[in-house]
Motif scaffolding. Sequence first.
Motif, short mmCIF file in Angstrom:
data_model
loop_
_atom_site.label_atom_id
_atom_site.label_comp_id
_atom_site.label_asym_id
_atom_site.label_seq_id
_atom_site.Cartn_x
_atom_site.Cartn_y
_atom_site.Cartn_z
N GLU A 65 0.81 -1.21 0.00
CA GLU A 65 0.00 0.00 0.00
C GLU A 65 0.85 1.27 0.00
OE1 GLU A 65 -3.75 0.08 2.17
OE2 GLU A 65 -3.26 -1.90 2.96
N TYR A 66 1.62 1.46 1.06
CA TYR A 66 2.44 2.68 1.09
C TYR A 66 3.65 2.45 1.97
CZ TYR A 66 0.21 4.27 5.57
OH TYR A 66 -0.25 4.40 6.85
N LEU A 67 4.68 3.30 1.80
CA LEU A 67 5.96 3.05 2.44
C LEU A 67 6.58 4.32 2.98
CD1 LEU A 67 8.70 2.82 -0.23
CD2 LEU A 67 6.33 2.60 -0.96
N ASP A 68 7.47 4.13 3.94
CA ASP A 68 8.22 5.24 4.51
C ASP A 68 9.18 5.79 3.46
OD1 ASP A 68 9.23 6.49 7.33
OD2 ASP A 68 10.92 6.16 5.97
N GLU A 69 9.24 7.10 3.38
CA GLU A 69 10.00 7.74 2.32
C GLU A 69 11.51 7.72 2.52
OE1 GLU A 69 9.51 10.75 5.49
OE2 GLU A 69 8.21 9.25 4.59
N THR A 70 11.97 7.46 3.75
CA THR A 70 13.41 7.54 4.01
C THR A 70 14.10 6.18 4.06
OG1 THR A 70 12.97 7.60 6.39
CG2 THR A 70 13.22 9.71 5.26
N HIS A 71 13.42 5.14 4.55
CA HIS A 71 14.08 3.84 4.62
C HIS A 71 13.35 2.74 3.85
CE1 HIS A 71 11.05 2.86 7.60
NE2 HIS A 71 11.50 3.76 8.43
N GLY A 72 12.22 3.07 3.23
CA GLY A 72 11.55 2.12 2.35
C GLY A 72 10.73 1.05 3.03
N LEU A 125 4.57 0.29 5.26
CA LEU A 125 3.92 0.68 6.50
C LEU A 125 2.77 -0.22 6.91
CD1 LEU A 125 4.13 4.53 5.98
CD2 LEU A 125 5.50 3.13 7.53
N LYS A 126 2.34 -1.12 6.05
CA LYS A 126 1.42 -2.18 6.46
C LYS A 126 2.07 -3.53 6.18
CE LYS A 126 -2.97 0.26 6.20
NZ LYS A 126 -3.26 0.14 7.64
N ASP A 127 3.36 -3.57 6.46
CA ASP A 127 4.22 -4.69 6.09
C ASP A 127 3.69 -6.04 6.56
OD1 ASP A 127 6.94 -5.73 5.20
OD2 ASP A 127 6.95 -6.31 7.30
N ASP A 128 3.15 -6.09 7.75
CA ASP A 128 2.76 -7.37 8.33
C ASP A 128 1.28 -7.69 8.12
OD1 ASP A 128 1.84 -5.35 9.94
OD2 ASP A 128 2.39 -6.31 11.83
N GLN A 129 0.61 -6.94 7.29
CA GLN A 129 -0.82 -7.18 7.08
C GLN A 129 -1.06 -7.88 5.74
OE1 GLN A 129 -3.50 -3.93 7.79
NE2 GLN A 129 -2.27 -3.11 9.48
N GLU A 130 -1.83 -8.95 5.79
CA GLU A 130 -2.14 -9.71 4.58
C GLU A 130 -2.83 -8.85 3.53
OE1 GLU A 130 -2.44 -13.03 2.03
OE2 GLU A 130 -1.28 -12.74 3.86
N ARG A 131 -3.60 -7.88 3.96
CA ARG A 131 -4.35 -7.04 3.03
C ARG A 131 -3.43 -6.26 2.10
NH1 ARG A 131 -6.99 -1.76 5.58
NH2 ARG A 131 -6.00 -0.73 3.81
N SER A 132 -2.23 -5.94 2.55
CA SER A 132 -1.33 -5.10 1.77
C SER A 132 -0.60 -5.87 0.69
CB SER A 132 -0.30 -4.45 2.71
OG SER A 132 0.56 -3.59 1.99
N ARG A 133 -0.48 -7.17 0.82
CA ARG A 133 0.31 -7.96 -0.12
C ARG A 133 -0.35 -7.98 -1.50
NH1 ARG A 133 2.01 -14.21 0.23
NH2 ARG A 133 -0.14 -14.45 0.88
N TYR A 134 0.43 -7.73 -2.54
CA TYR A 134 -0.02 -7.73 -3.93
C TYR A 134 -1.10 -6.67 -4.18
CZ TYR A 134 2.12 -12.33 -3.35
OH TYR A 134 2.98 -13.35 -3.03
N TYR A 135 -0.98 -5.54 -3.51
CA TYR A 135 -1.98 -4.49 -3.59
C TYR A 135 -2.08 -3.96 -5.02
CZ TYR A 135 -4.58 -0.48 -1.64
OH TYR A 135 -5.53 0.46 -1.31
N ASN A 136 -3.23 -4.13 -5.64
CA ASN A 136 -3.44 -3.75 -7.05
C ASN A 136 -3.99 -2.33 -7.11
OD1 ASN A 136 -3.58 -3.99 -9.82
ND2 ASN A 136 -5.53 -5.07 -9.82
N HIS A 137 -3.09 -1.37 -6.89
CA HIS A 137 -3.49 0.01 -6.62
C HIS A 137 -2.60 0.99 -7.37
CE1 HIS A 137 -4.62 3.18 -3.43
NE2 HIS A 137 -5.78 2.67 -3.80
N SER A 138 -1.87 0.50 -8.38
CA SER A 138 -0.90 1.35 -9.06
C SER A 138 -0.56 0.73 -10.41
CB SER A 138 0.38 1.49 -8.22
OG SER A 138 0.98 0.22 -8.00
N THR A 139 0.24 1.46 -11.17
CA THR A 139 0.78 0.92 -12.42
C THR A 139 2.30 0.87 -12.33
OG1 THR A 139 0.97 3.08 -13.49
CG2 THR A 139 -1.10 1.90 -13.77
N PHE A 140 2.88 0.04 -13.14
CA PHE A 140 4.33 0.05 -13.36
C PHE A 140 4.65 -0.26 -14.82
CE2 PHE A 140 8.39 -2.19 -13.76
CZ PHE A 140 9.25 -1.17 -13.37
N ASN A 141 4.07 -1.35 -15.33
CA ASN A 141 4.41 -1.75 -16.69
C ASN A 141 3.93 -0.76 -17.74
OD1 ASN A 141 5.77 -4.02 -15.83
ND2 ASN A 141 3.92 -5.26 -15.76
N ASP A 142 2.80 -0.10 -17.48
CA ASP A 142 2.36 0.94 -18.40
C ASP A 142 3.37 2.08 -18.44
OD1 ASP A 142 0.10 2.20 -20.08
OD2 ASP A 142 0.52 3.73 -18.57
#
Length: 515
Positions: free
Chosen positions: A405-412, A415-432
């Motif tokens: 979902e989202y990450l700390d800007e200084t160390h990467g 921020l929801k690292d340990d939550q199953e809901r955040s894994r594979y979050y389909n909320h952005s693009t990259f390949n486009d």
Amino acid sequence: MTRRINILLILIVCCAGGVFAQKSTKSSAVLKADDFRHYVDYFNKMEDENIAQAIPNAQAWDWLKVNVPLFECPQHNFEEMWYYRWWTLRKHIKQTPLGFAITEFLVPRSYADKYNLIGSALGHHIYEARWLRDSKYLNEDFQIWYRGNEGKPMNRLHTFSSWNIYALYNRYLVNGDSSWLLNMLPDFETDYARWETEKRMPNGLFWQTDVKDGMEETISGGRKEKNYRPTINSYMYGNAIALATMETMAGNKAKASLYTAKADTLKKLIQNLLWNPVDTFFETRKQTDTLAHVREEIGFIPWYFNLPDAGYENAWKKVAEEKTFNAPFGITTADRSDPRFRKRGCCACEWDGAVWPYATSQTMTAMANLMNNYQQSVVNDSVYFRLMETYVESQYRRGRPYIGEYLDETHGYWLKDDQERSRYYNHSTFNDLVITGLMGLRPRNDNKIEVNPLIPENKWNWFCLDNVAYHGKLVTIIWDKDGTKYKKGKGLSVWVNGKKVVSAEHLQKVTGNLE
């Protein structure tokens, strides 16, 4: 029984893709698909597949092989992330009683519509999945969204702001399927009118709360605060522009003029009321009629839709400055120099500074538009490439590819690292972003092919984007600085169905004929 059905579906998809490949790629393919299978094998071993939808891991490679373009470059993390993001997108394809749909979360969410569908990132789903060879996934997904409720839109289609109409028009620029698009036109007209009824104020601007904009906790507003935000207003401008073009395609001149007028009005309002000449930035305006006086990443969104006239480009100076938006692990969602930066706590979906791939996708798309469609000298391909490089580097967790979902800007740290809901979050693009930005394939509505790679010439000596489905043909883009890697000539070359259509000695904009 379910597994047998899934396997059958994969076989059908593979056969359909195989027919397309046989007809079009026999002489055009430069890269060999099986050379990249090791990525998928590795990704499959990284996890215990506790949630599988229409295409489980066991069939992932067969599906990718016939549905996605191939990409090769000398920088391993870019190449690895390319295949990882296709692998994760595939996880979100879901079989429903009404056809295929695309989810945002793999785990069920209480605020989702039927079939666990959520509308927040639909524009991103469209931009990314428009490059799939098989069109049925997006076709069926949006027929569900607009007609899946007994012929009517899904109940929660308007839970979040959206640029769906604009994105679907831009999908048409890739696949050229005007019949599907125009069949949906009445639904889009109804959709736009509904937004006007729900969110448009007497001053002509649209309002939205942070949370319904998909950006829960910002500096400029709040979860329940109704403001005039650059997001929803730019989205509605883009939707109006797309509708005007569709109406022209359909021969509806009066309606085309109407939507053009709506777009023109919004452009003037956004430039007059949301531009802060002191901060030189597009900002949120409160309903008390005062600007929020904070630079947020949403201020770059107007360029996603090519909205601003010439003269506003200085806003982009901030994207490369470390003191404002350019942090070690990405583009921050708010100005780092603002005293309110990251002051809303942590881990309840704050957009007050942490890095969100959702917003990064919007900003990088907007930046590519700026570099392609405006006369400007504020940002260049070195800036674009470095920010893309940072985006790639941010999509790792414990040394393995990861998108959350989202990450700390200084160390990467996610921020929801340990939550199953955040894994594979389909909320952005990259390949486009790789296709339309780095590789520079710029979708058009004519029989020209335009390529303008946003990569400094001294970064990579070679790369290849192969078998891209575009306007019913297969496109290959090759950069081979000295001609020794692919042995198809020195420099940049663009191929359509195996035939070279344009080339250049250097990495630069080139235009050729599709036919």
